[in-house]
Design a protein around this motif. Sequence first.
Motif, PDB file in Angstrom:
ATOM      1  N   THR A  85       0.787  -1.248   0.000  1.00 24.92           N
ATOM      2  CA  THR A  85       0.000   0.000   0.000  1.00 24.92           C
ATOM      3  C   THR A  85       0.818   1.296   0.000  1.00 24.92           C
ATOM      4  O   THR A  85       0.235   2.378   0.099  1.00 24.92           O
ATOM      5  CB  THR A  85      -1.030   0.091   1.171  1.00 24.92           C
ATOM      6  N   VAL A  86       2.117   1.200  -0.136  1.00 26.00           N
ATOM      7  CA  VAL A  86       2.928   2.422  -0.094  1.00 26.00           C
ATOM      8  C   VAL A  86       2.552   3.374  -1.231  1.00 26.00           C
ATOM      9  O   VAL A  86       2.330   4.571  -1.026  1.00 26.00           O
ATOM     10  CB  VAL A  86       4.436   2.079  -0.162  1.00 26.00           C
ATOM     11  N   VAL A  88      -0.171   3.621  -2.888  1.00 26.71           N
ATOM     12  CA  VAL A  88      -1.512   4.175  -2.716  1.00 26.71           C
ATOM     13  C   VAL A  88      -1.433   5.437  -1.861  1.00 26.71           C
ATOM     14  O   VAL A  88      -2.074   6.445  -2.132  1.00 26.71           O
ATOM     15  CB  VAL A  88      -2.437   3.133  -2.047  1.00 26.71           C
ATOM     16  N   GLN A  89      -0.603   5.373  -0.827  1.00 26.23           N
ATOM     17  CA  GLN A  89      -0.480   6.501   0.081  1.00 26.23           C
ATOM     18  C   GLN A  89       0.423   7.592  -0.499  1.00 26.23           C
ATOM     19  O   GLN A  89       0.248   8.762  -0.188  1.00 26.23           O
ATOM     20  CB  GLN A  89       0.062   6.016   1.434  1.00 26.23           C
ATOM     21  N   LEU A  96      -4.485   5.731  -7.217  1.00 22.18           N
ATOM     22  CA  LEU A  96      -4.197   4.305  -7.085  1.00 22.18           C
ATOM     23  C   LEU A  96      -5.094   3.701  -6.004  1.00 22.18           C
ATOM     24  O   LEU A  96      -5.471   4.376  -5.052  1.00 22.18           O
ATOM     25  CB  LEU A  96      -2.736   4.080  -6.684  1.00 22.18           C
TER      26      LEU A  96
ATOM     27  N   GLN B 105       3.150  13.274   5.847  1.00 25.17           N
ATOM     28  CA  GLN B 105       2.812  13.925   4.575  1.00 25.17           C
ATOM     29  C   GLN B 105       2.172  15.289   4.795  1.00 25.17           C
ATOM     30  O   GLN B 105       2.084  16.086   3.867  1.00 25.17           O
ATOM     31  CB  GLN B 105       1.885  13.020   3.759  1.00 25.17           C
ATOM     32  N   LYS B 158      -6.480  14.391  -2.553  1.00 24.51           N
ATOM     33  CA  LYS B 158      -5.849  13.378  -1.716  1.00 24.51           C
ATOM     34  C   LYS B 158      -6.900  12.791  -0.788  1.00 24.51           C
ATOM     35  O   LYS B 158      -7.566  13.514  -0.051  1.00 24.51           O
ATOM     36  CB  LYS B 158      -4.734  14.036  -0.897  1.00 24.51           C
ATOM     37  N   ARG B 159      -7.010  11.482  -0.809  1.00 27.37           N
ATOM     38  CA  ARG B 159      -7.954  10.805   0.077  1.00 27.37           C
ATOM     39  C   ARG B 159      -7.460  10.968   1.524  1.00 27.37           C
ATOM     40  O   ARG B 159      -6.295  10.699   1.806  1.00 27.37           O
ATOM     41  CB  ARG B 159      -7.997   9.332  -0.303  1.00 27.37           C
ATOM     42  N   ARG B 161      -6.736  10.399   5.521  1.00 28.38           N
ATOM     43  CA  ARG B 161      -6.564   9.298   6.481  1.00 28.38           C
ATOM     44  C   ARG B 161      -7.040   9.822   7.823  1.00 28.38           C
ATOM     45  O   ARG B 161      -6.728  10.957   8.208  1.00 28.38           O
ATOM     46  CB  ARG B 161      -5.101   8.881   6.563  1.00 28.38           C
ATOM     47  N   TYR B 321       0.568   0.067   6.116  1.00 25.26           N
ATOM     48  CA  TYR B 321       1.470   0.778   5.208  1.00 25.26           C
ATOM     49  C   TYR B 321       2.875   0.169   5.253  1.00 25.26           C
ATOM     50  O   TYR B 321       3.435  -0.033   6.325  1.00 25.26           O
ATOM     51  CB  TYR B 321       1.523   2.244   5.633  1.00 25.26           C
ATOM     52  N   SER B 322       3.380  -0.158   4.098  1.00 27.24           N
ATOM     53  CA  SER B 322       4.751  -0.643   3.881  1.00 27.24           C
ATOM     54  C   SER B 322       5.033  -2.001   4.515  1.00 27.24           C
ATOM     55  O   SER B 322       6.177  -2.338   4.776  1.00 27.24           O
ATOM     56  CB  SER B 322       5.798   0.382   4.329  1.00 27.24           C
TER      57      SER B 322
END
Lengths: 142, 650
Positions: A85-86, A88-89, A96, B105, B158-159, B161, B321-322
């Motif tokens: 998911t990297v 996507v973020q 994406l 971010q 940007k979606r 979070r 994430y990651s």
Amino acid sequence: MAYTITDLCIGCGMCKLVCPVVAIEGQPRKDHRILAARCIDCGACGRICPQAAVKDPSGRVCQRIRLRRRWPKPRISEAACIGCTVCVQSCPTSCLGLTAPGGSRESVRKAVLVSPKACIGCGFCAADCPVGAIEMINPEPF
Amino acid sequence: MELGCTGKILVVDLTTGRIRPQAVENAVYENFLSGLGLGAWYLYHNIASHADPLGPENVLGFVAGVLTGSGSLFAGRWLVVGKSPLTGCWGEANAGGAFAPAIKQCGFDAIFFSGISPRPVYLFADGNRAELRDAADLWGLDAGAAEARLAEMHTGRKRPRIACIGPAGERQSLIAGVVHDGGRLAARAGLGAVMGAKRLKAVVLAGSQRIKVYDRPGVVRLSRELSATVQNQPPFVSGKVAAYLGRLVRALPAQMETDGLLYKMILRKWGTVGMNQMSIEMGDAPVQNWRGTHHDFDLDTSAALAPDVFTRPVVAKYFCYSCPLGCGALVEGAPGTPPAHRPEYETAMALGPLCLNADAESIFRMNEMLNQAGMDSISAGATIAFAMECYEHGLITRDDTDGLELTWGNSTAMVTLIDKMIRREGIGDLLADGSRVAARRIGAGSERFAVHAGGQELPMHDSRFDPGFALHYAVEPAPGRHTVGSLLYYEMFQLWRQIEGLPGPSRFYLKRSKYDTDVEKARMAAACSQFVNLINAAGLCLFGAFLGVHRLPVFQWLDAVSGQPRPPADYLRIGANIQTARQAFNFRQGVDPLAIQVSDRALGRPPQSRGANKGRSVAVEKLVGEYFQQFGWDRRTGQPRKSILEKIGL
Ligand code: SF4
Ligand code: SF4
Ligand code: SF4
């Protein structure tokens, strides 16, 4: 770093529209300018500017790519993608996504370009993928 | 600014509505890195001594680690930090999902909230602006519903979070957590109650700023190698075999050094629930409020909670994430709702064998209720087990329980009780603040049934099985947590391979040697604390750390990100600094570390007369002084010396 706009700008406002982080200021038909602190170096303004008025951080004038559908696009290798998911973020336009759930405990949801039209060709997804599963490609002219 | 970090924090005063970005000096990063370390530094300096955890002086922080967004793997964890209303000590809770990169971010390494807002608000930030906005319409919503509503409201490019509280946090239940991504919880320490007291419903982040890294290709090279190790999954034993493996561990008088690769395989295949039956069989999972054994919840019974039962309804793996591993899973939601998160091991055990409940369906249901309400499932399950034992002894009766039959294993009553706890209704109100508070309210000697450390309900890892847990439950500035250290964790971290002077365990040893209280045990525990603090400052996942430092290139990643290579021992020193800051925080808050007690039952006092942990007791107090000494703190009191504090700018 940050991109800059030179005095070739005619104030068409295209860059302002495409910039994903609202880093460009300017009134119609007046010189536009980039707020360095906001710019994320995506290069979209350079790809869209009809006047070749945008310079990249190293001072090179950006090449316009006339048709947006010919802007570079990510090609994601489904086999290499581990579903982390990297990308996507990382994507500044959230274009994406992951494949839909609907499998079993073995199913890994892979990255897909959900809204190709929103993609600005920045390549952040490819740069950030920790396993190198994304390659930026130039769509074939047709 | 340290590369990998943004060099800035966002400071929000909810009372006045004032929001300001603040630059952080380089020295802070040098001493504490980012993430947990940055949080410890900020809270130490900015929470007045003896602060009321639910008052305006408490500070709630959302922190992201230095490796998040750098191309490293396992770097998707974020923490909520603050003074815990549950324990009165340093409080922290850890969660995954995609909130950690979202913080960075927006251009910040951390976001801190002080004060109390006059009305419900949420914070919106996108890298260009940060604003408090009205949350009146969101107040009262379940976490998932609040997130969905906020996502609808923020349809920028940007979606967003989102991290938010559910009704449990709003009602300031002392066991409430902070929710992200439809049911990932930063659950422990009751920090959801702090958020609720501040009238902060949510934090909504939609930034796109980039993280600067010294050598990103170098970081990615390391990541690719690690990914290959993680993806490599040999055909693996069935769930049944895992259960019998647990039985074997119980029966043998000796054991072998454990390689974290085994856990990786289990986590990859089933997630944390892969340990369900195995843990009960070996004596790791406590049964019947810590007084039972596998005899009370035998293999036939636990078959109802077998790993495969928990994976059958799965529709996809869930990755933070990651993450290359993906231990989470999405299961089909109720009709018309999005997929839900599968219960984790901790949840399954706390609501399962701890309450003698073998009804898996009820566990799925309660898990989802707790996730949506934003309540810690460990504490909730443990508090119910406490209530069941009180009921059994007549300390509470049907008159007190609103007619609920709180007998062991009554899953229907448990579901109703959870609902009441969320709503703070009747008996639910009595229990909504955890077992220690409930015991005070009930009185009549019920405290002996509340199994906790310093007020925090103990997790599902029996300290009689691995006495290493006992020490960490007792000495950590955030007591009662299983995510720091144990003898098993020490074996898996494999720190001795890269750090000189740390003891390497024997390949093969007698189980009874685990209970010896030699100095080495304290050194191992201190190393675990330091290392896990570093992991939390880096933003990494503990399950990555289980792979060992010879596989998880944490030191190399940090070197490549900053461009300033340091020897591994220096990185552990940063972990020690963080421990000192958190300990000093507790002293400032008037906490006496020696007053933090682990309940007798969890220490085997008296020892159990049967089961895997038969005859075992843990002399944890013998190691406390030694542990303190490893950090240069006063051996008798645990107080960090002034000279040490000054050295690290506290
Ligand atoms: S480079 Fe991208 S972020 Fe920077 S001004 Fe141009 S469009 Fe905006
Ligand atoms: S960053 Fe790479 S591996 Fe991760 S989801 Fe995207 S394409 Fe897949
Ligand atoms: S190139 Fe990648 S990150 Fe950039 S807009 Fe397109 S999909 Fe998003």
